[in-house]
Structures are given as structure tokens and as C-alpha cells.
Design an enzyme around this catalytic site. Structure first.
Site, PDB file in Angstrom:
ATOM      1  N   LYS A 117       0.639   3.595  -3.024  1.00 31.12           N
ATOM      2  CA  LYS A 117      -0.491   4.317  -3.181  1.00 31.12           C
ATOM      3  C   LYS A 117      -0.178   5.828  -3.142  1.00 31.12           C
ATOM      4  CE  LYS A 117      -3.719   1.284  -1.229  1.00 31.12           C
ATOM      5  NZ  LYS A 117      -4.429   0.472  -0.077  1.00 31.12           N
ATOM      6  N   SER A 159       0.757  -1.178  -0.093  1.00 31.53           N
ATOM      7  CA  SER A 159       0.065  -0.086   0.001  1.00 31.53           C
ATOM      8  C   SER A 159       0.632   1.320  -0.334  1.00 31.53           C
ATOM      9  CB  SER A 159      -1.006   0.094   1.231  1.00 31.53           C
ATOM     10  OG  SER A 159      -2.106  -0.670   0.923  1.00 31.53           O
ATOM     11  N   TYR A 208      -4.814   4.488   7.553  1.00 29.79           N
ATOM     12  CA  TYR A 208      -6.372   3.992   7.546  1.00 29.79           C
ATOM     13  C   TYR A 208      -7.109   4.427   8.906  1.00 29.79           C
ATOM     14  CZ  TYR A 208      -3.520   0.835   4.591  1.00 29.79           C
ATOM     15  OH  TYR A 208      -2.789   0.442   3.725  1.00 29.79           O
ATOM     16  N   VAL A 218       0.999  -3.864   4.069  1.00 29.75           N
ATOM     17  CA  VAL A 218       0.717  -5.072   4.680  1.00 29.75           C
ATOM     18  C   VAL A 218       1.955  -5.940   4.850  1.00 29.75           C
ATOM     19  CG1 VAL A 218      -1.616  -5.366   4.644  1.00 29.75           C
ATOM     20  CG2 VAL A 218      -0.226  -6.099   2.686  1.00 29.75           C
ATOM     21  N   TYR A 253      -2.601  -1.897 -10.652  1.00 26.77           N
ATOM     22  CA  TYR A 253      -2.541  -1.771  -9.123  1.00 26.77           C
ATOM     23  C   TYR A 253      -1.966  -2.809  -8.258  1.00 26.77           C
ATOM     24  CZ  TYR A 253      -4.158  -1.995  -4.257  1.00 26.77           C
ATOM     25  OH  TYR A 253      -4.066  -1.865  -2.888  1.00 26.77           O
TER      26      TYR A 253
END
Ligand code: GLN
Length: 339
Positions: free
Chosen positions: A86, A83, A261, A279, A209
Site C-alpha cells: 500500500k 499490506s 492501523y 499480514v 489490489y
């Protein structure tokens, strides 16, 4: 979002100084020693290939905006960026399309829900909400200008490599493992398409992605990539301009709001820096004008954030004076400096 009148004053910057490089080096090694035996948390296993990670690995790196580099422990052990990609893809897209388009299309507000939440999309009329959760990241990857899926992937890989200052490579094993078990992200892609929030073939976008998440980096790379955002968009190691200074400011604002998050508020409260986790156990934290911290340790908390990386960054944020919200009374401070 309501229209704000534009305010045409030149943007000045708020930056400070780090301690001298030898002191930074000492503090990075001290933070590593302090947490090297910490074994809290569990390794992610929802992507089968990630479950095989060695939980003992622990890498820590600081790269200064002025270019000095400090590595400790397993700072050169590779892991997939996941992630954390991103935030860099987002910066590239904002650089290409501009502040307003991306704000309206992808959003900048926290969902308060897990990174792979489908409910968050439904609750917000199909709006992906922010680029740091899977829905917003997939919508962002769809905005990378390209004539084909292969070109989109190549532009993402080249862009992230410019942030890192070296050619990043795909980890084929992790990519295949995630691609084979990717039903949830494909569902998110299709849901976005059904709401008219994603152009093109959603499975192709999710494939790019998935690839961007499977690029191999190490903690040192994360610190260089973050330091580029701390340095007004110029990679402090290669000297290459990657994005504009305005893009760094915009990107760090969304990262601060949503990078951890549903734990983003807690992170700002404890650590006071924009940061993004992945992760596989990486976290990058950025101190504008000063530099960035890259940390890697595979054991995670329930929200999917590396426990040991968080603790080491918390320690360094305090020891290096990085918390953006910390201040001392100006008058007392000046008196102390004179003494
Ligand atoms: N590739 C992972 C996913 O989409 C990334 C998630 C993460 O790092 N939090 O599920």
C-alpha cells in the site's frame, strides 16, 4: 480539509548519521539473536494459503541510504508483501497525481479501526480516510493511470520492482487463495463505488489490489524499498530515481499516522519511526536520511502486526538512534563531543 496558504520557502531536510557500517552489522545480528527464540503471536489464517507459513522464519535487514546492506537470519526467504504494498503504490500515485489530489481523494487521517473495516467507510460518508487501510489502498490503486486492468497491474508491478531494485513476481498460489476468499475486499470496493469514491469496475480494481498484495519479497527487499523512501526517492542500491523527494516526505507522513492501523500511536510512542506492516509477517520501518529496516516473522498480534518483527525493530531503533522524536540537550551533547 481547510485551505492553507502556500508557503514558498525551499524545503530543507532534517537528517542525521548512522553508526559506521561494521557497527550497524553487529547490531543487526545482535537484534536477530535476541529475538530468535521469541514465539509470541499467531500466524494469520483468514487467507488460507497464509496459514501454511513456517512460523519459525525470522529475517532482518538494514539498508543504509548511503547504500550499505546488512542481512541477518532468513533475510532472503520470500513471503508475500501484502499490506506493505500500500505504501509504495501510494508513493507512485502521489508522484503521478500530486499532493493535493491524493490528499483530497484518499485522505491522510487514521480511522482508529481495523485495516479491513467496512464501518470506517460508513462512519466517514464513504471517504476511504487513508491509503494504509484496505478502503484507501483500493481507492489508491484505482488512481493508477492505465487504459486497462492488465496495464494497471503491470504499472504497479514495475513500480514496486523499481523500489526493490529487482523484478518482483506474483505468488500465484497466494493470489488465487486470496482471490477465492476475497468477499470482504470486493464489498469494500463496491461500497466505495456506491459513494462515488472509486471510478471504473470495482472488482477489476480489487483484483489488481489482490495481485499487488501477492507479490513475493524478502526482508532484504523491504529494506531496499524503504531505504529508497529514506533516500529522497533514489534507490540507494541501483541509483535509480523512483519518486521525488517531496513524495517520500508525504508518504512517510501518512505511513507514520496509519501504517500500523489502530496501533499506530502505540508504535510511534515505542519506536518513533514511520512503518508499515502486512499480514504475512513483514514490517518495513523508515528512518529518513538514514535508511530502512525490513523484518519478517509470520506470528502476529491481534491487530495483524508481526510480534517478533516489531520487537526487533524496536531494539534497532534504539540501538541505532533512529527514533525521530528522541533528542539530547544540544549544549551537553557538544560538550561531550569535545571531551
Ligand atoms: N491482502 C490483504 C487484505 O487485503 C492485506 C491485509 C494486510 O496485510 N493487513 O486483506
Amino acid at each position: 480539509m481547510s485551505e492553507e496558504p502556500t508557503d514558498d520557502v525551499d524545503q530543507q531536510v532534517a537528517t542525521g548519521a548512522l553508526p559506521d557500517p561494521p557497527r550497524v552489522d553487529e547490531l543487526v545480528h545482535e537484534a536477530h539473536r535476541r529475538y530468535v527464540d521469541d514465539d509470541d503471536g499467531t500466524v494469520a489464517d483468514y487467507i488460507p494459503a497464509l496459514a501454511q507459513a513456517d512460523p519459525e522464519l525470522f529475517g532482518l535487514a538494514v539498508v543504509e541510504a548511503a547504500g550499505a546492506v546488512h542481512d541477518a537470519g532468513d533475510a532472503h526467504r520470500l513471503f508475500t508483501i501484502q499490506s506493505i504494498s500500500k505504501l509504495f503504490v501510494y508513493a507512485l500515485v502521489v508522484d503521478e497525481l500530486g499532493h493535493d489530489v491524493v490528499r483530497d481523494r484518499v485522505g491522510v487521517n487514521n480511522t482508529g479501526l481495523a485495516f479491513n473495516s467496512v464501518v470506517a467507510i460508513e462512519l466517514n460518508d464513504g471517504h476511504p480516510m487513508n491509503p494504509m487501510v484496505n478502503a484507501g489502498a483500493i481507492a489508491t490503486t484505482a488512481l493508477v493511470r492505465a487504459a486497462s486492468t492488465a496495464e494497471r497491474w503491470e504499472r504497479v508491478r514495475e513500480g514496486l520492482s523499481a523500489f526493490a531494485g529487482r523484478q518482483l513476481r506474483l505468488n500465484g498460489e497466494v493470489y488465487r487463495s486470496e482471490a477465492d476468499t476475497n468477499d470482504r475486499n470486493r464489498a469494500i470496493g463496491r461500497l466505495l463505488r456506491s459513494y462515488g469514491r472509486l471510478d471504473g469496475d470495482p472488482d477489476d480494481v480489487v483484483d489488481v489490489y489482490t495481485r499487488q498484495c501477492a507479490l513475493d519479497v524478502d526482508a532484504h527487499d523491504l529494506a531496499v524499498m524503504g531505504a529508497t523512501l529514506a533516500d529522497g526517492g533514489v534507490n540507494p542500491v541501483t541509483g535509480e530515481r523512483v519518486v521525488s523527494a517531496d513524495v517520500c516526505r508525504d508518504t512517510l507522513a501518512v505511513v507514520a499516522a496509519s501504517g500500523l492501523y489502530e496501533r499506530s500511536g502505540e508504535w510511534l510512542f515505542e519506536i518513533g519511526l514511520p512503518a508499515k506492516s502486512g499480514v504475512s509477517g513483514g514490517i518495513v520501518a523508515i528512518a529518513p536520511g538514514k535508511g530502512a529496516i525490513g523484518a519478517f516473522s509470520p506470528r502476529l498480534d491481534a491487530a495483524g502486526n508481526s510480534v517478533r518483527a516489531r520487537r526487533a525493530i524496536r531494539h534497532l531503533s534504539r540501538a541505532l538512534g533512529l527514533n525521530l522524536f528522541a533528542s539530547a540537550p544540544a549544549v551537553a551533547h557538544r560538550r561531550e563531543e569535545r571531551a
